[in-house]
Design an enzyme around this catalytic site. Structure first.
Site: not given
Length: 502
Positions: A281, A355
């Site tokens: 990130k 996920r």
């Protein structure tokens, strides 16, 4: 904070701060505000006439009483338009008022609850009492933190709830009991989420879950790396493999309905810190990724409340916990991993890790017997683009089950909004080299994440809650102080109660 019930006349109560309300569409003060206004020689009415008090939602005006009544101060709280008022907005407003008073060093506050809305059959007494008490308990929350303090921070020590003599004692007590449990659980979740990443590793999160289980007499098992390998939890292990802190799978169980085969399964994303993995990130705001376990916190805290309330329901909580870090042992783009369900997954992006661990979590919850599923996760930034920081995103494979979750959210006063799960969206998660892939770029990002998890729910009724936009707030809002909100905790509590009732 101690809560005390009183049936004294509101203007005769000795308190540091008396809270009364005023709506902007009222011609004059009413109810308890009118009683206090008269005792104060109509000073509130004068300020209203001079437009210094307008009654807009969340407006606070603090007055000194100068011996006119036993209360030292009066705080006039704006509720907005009366016709738009709900019990959830009352909770928000009381939270604002209580926080305002606390920041000014007030240690004792009093608020009177009339029977007006009960008599009009708009709300019931239980909900009114619960929301008022929750508002104070949630609005005055502070995270202890690690700052050395020469002076103790301001804390409201006592809340006196003035009640109408016409209100039933059983309803008052029920509201108090529910508020106590729900506020405690919500603040527990806030504490977990507000902790820095080095103070909230997967092992520490597991230990906090054990504390809850022991306090509430719940079953708990924490699977370590060796057990995860034996079970084939390839998705959770892959995300956590770069970290020095080993992944954990936390399982908590509450059995309150031996006569039922139905089992409610709660699955919470527990990424205790998320760098994004090898597809790292940006550095700006990365510290906020300590909150990437807010779904896990919500589930653990909800189990605390369920253990306290003991509803007639069976609940299994599954919390996959890990760190998404960077090392020479990283999960890489284009890797293919095998999940607990047996499905193979093409990893397109290492920052779509939530996920992945939820794939194993959902499949394991089903394996343990869950017949209805809800997963809670700070899953995607794109849900913020879609819904901002106002509503939690929802995706389902079963509309009837979604309506149950939405009803629980409405009762809890938490805003949630359904996102579509049309068949065409399945194209986004189709892979050429594996059974499924975890990312397909920007389009429908929050929907992609949801339907990926749904692939592991299969035919089991399932609802996904994406709380990325609602898990924290960057400023004080309603009953939520700056920081973690504890979102979804009260919805999960209400869902368990409703599910048990059926």
């Amino acid at each position: 904070m101690k809560v005390k019930i009183s049936k004294e006349t509101i203007s005769s109560m000795a308190t540091d701060c008396l809270i009364v309300t005023y709506c902007e569409d009222q011609d004059t003060v009413k109810g308890y505000a009118k009683i206090v206004d008269t005792a104060l020689e109509h000073r509130i009415s004068l300020l209203i006439a001079e437009k210094e008090i307008r009654g807009t939602f969340g407006e606070v005006t603090l007055l000194h009483n100068w011996g006119k009544i036993p209360a030292k101060r009066t705080l006039v709280l704006g509720l907005g338009k009366e016709k738009e008022l709900t019990v959830a907005k009352v909770r928000d407003a009381i939270g604002i008022a209580a926080r305002y008073a606390q920041k000014r060093g007030v240690k004792n506050i009093t608020f009177g609850v009339s029977n007006y809305y009960v008599e009009k059959q708009l709300w019931n007494a239980v909900d009114i009492v619960q929301n008022v008490v929750e508002g104070v308990a949630l609005g005055t929350y502070t995270f202890a933190g690690y700052k050395k303090r020469e002076e103790q921070p301001f804390v409201i020590e006592e809340f006196i709830l003035g009640v109408d003599e016409k209100m039933e004692q059983s309803a008052i007590q029920a509201g108090l009991d529910r508020a106590d449990v729900a506020a405690y659980a919500t603040n527990l979740a806030r504490d977990l989420v507000n902790e820095p990443g080095n103070k909230m590793t997967p092992a520490i999160l597991a230990e906090r879950a054990r504390e809850v289980a022991h306090r509430r007499n719940l079953e708990i098992k924490v699977l370590d790396r060796e057990e995860l390998e034996e079970l084939g939890m390839g998705a959770l292990l892959a995300v956590g493999q770069a970290s020095a802190n080993a992944p954990k799978m936390i399982v908590m169980k509450y059995y309150g309905a031996a006569d039922s085969k139905e089992v409610l399964g709660y699955v919470g994303k527990g990424v205790t810190f998320d760098t994004g993995g090898i597809q790292v990130k940006p550095d700006e705001g990365m510290g906020e990724m300590k909150t990437d376990m807010a779904g896990a916190a919500a589930v653990i805290a909800a189990m605390d409340a369920i253990g306290a309330l003991q509803p007639h329901v069976n609940v299994i909580a599954v919390i996959p916990a890990c760190e998404n870090m960077i090392s020479g042992n990283n999960l890489k783009p284009a890797d293919v991993i095998t999940s607990f369900s047996g499905k193979t997954i093409e990893v397109v992006h290492t920052d779509a890790e939530g996920r992945l661990i939820l794939a194993d979590g959902v499949a394991y919850a089903k394996h343990l017997g869950a017949t209805k599923l809800v997963d809670v996760a700070t899953l995607t930034g794109s849900v913020i683009s879609a819904l901002g920081h106002v509503a939690t995103g929802m995706i389902t494979n079963n509309e009837q089950w979604l309506e149950e979750v939405k009803a629980a959210a409405r009762i809890a006063g938490e805003k949630m909004w359904q996102l579509p799960n049309f068949e065409e969206y399945q194209e986004y998660i189709q892979s050429e080299i594996a059974d499924i892939k975890n990312d397909a770029g920007r389009p429908a990002g929050c929907i992609q994440g949801g339907i990926f998890i749904g692939a592991f729910a299969g035919d089991t009724p399932w609802v996904h809650l994406d709380i990325a936009g609602t898990a924290t707030t960057d400023k004080d809002r309603g009953h939520n102080p700056t920081g973690a909100t504890g979102v979804a905790v009260r919805t999960l509590i209400q869902l368990a109660i409703r599910f048990g009732g059926k």
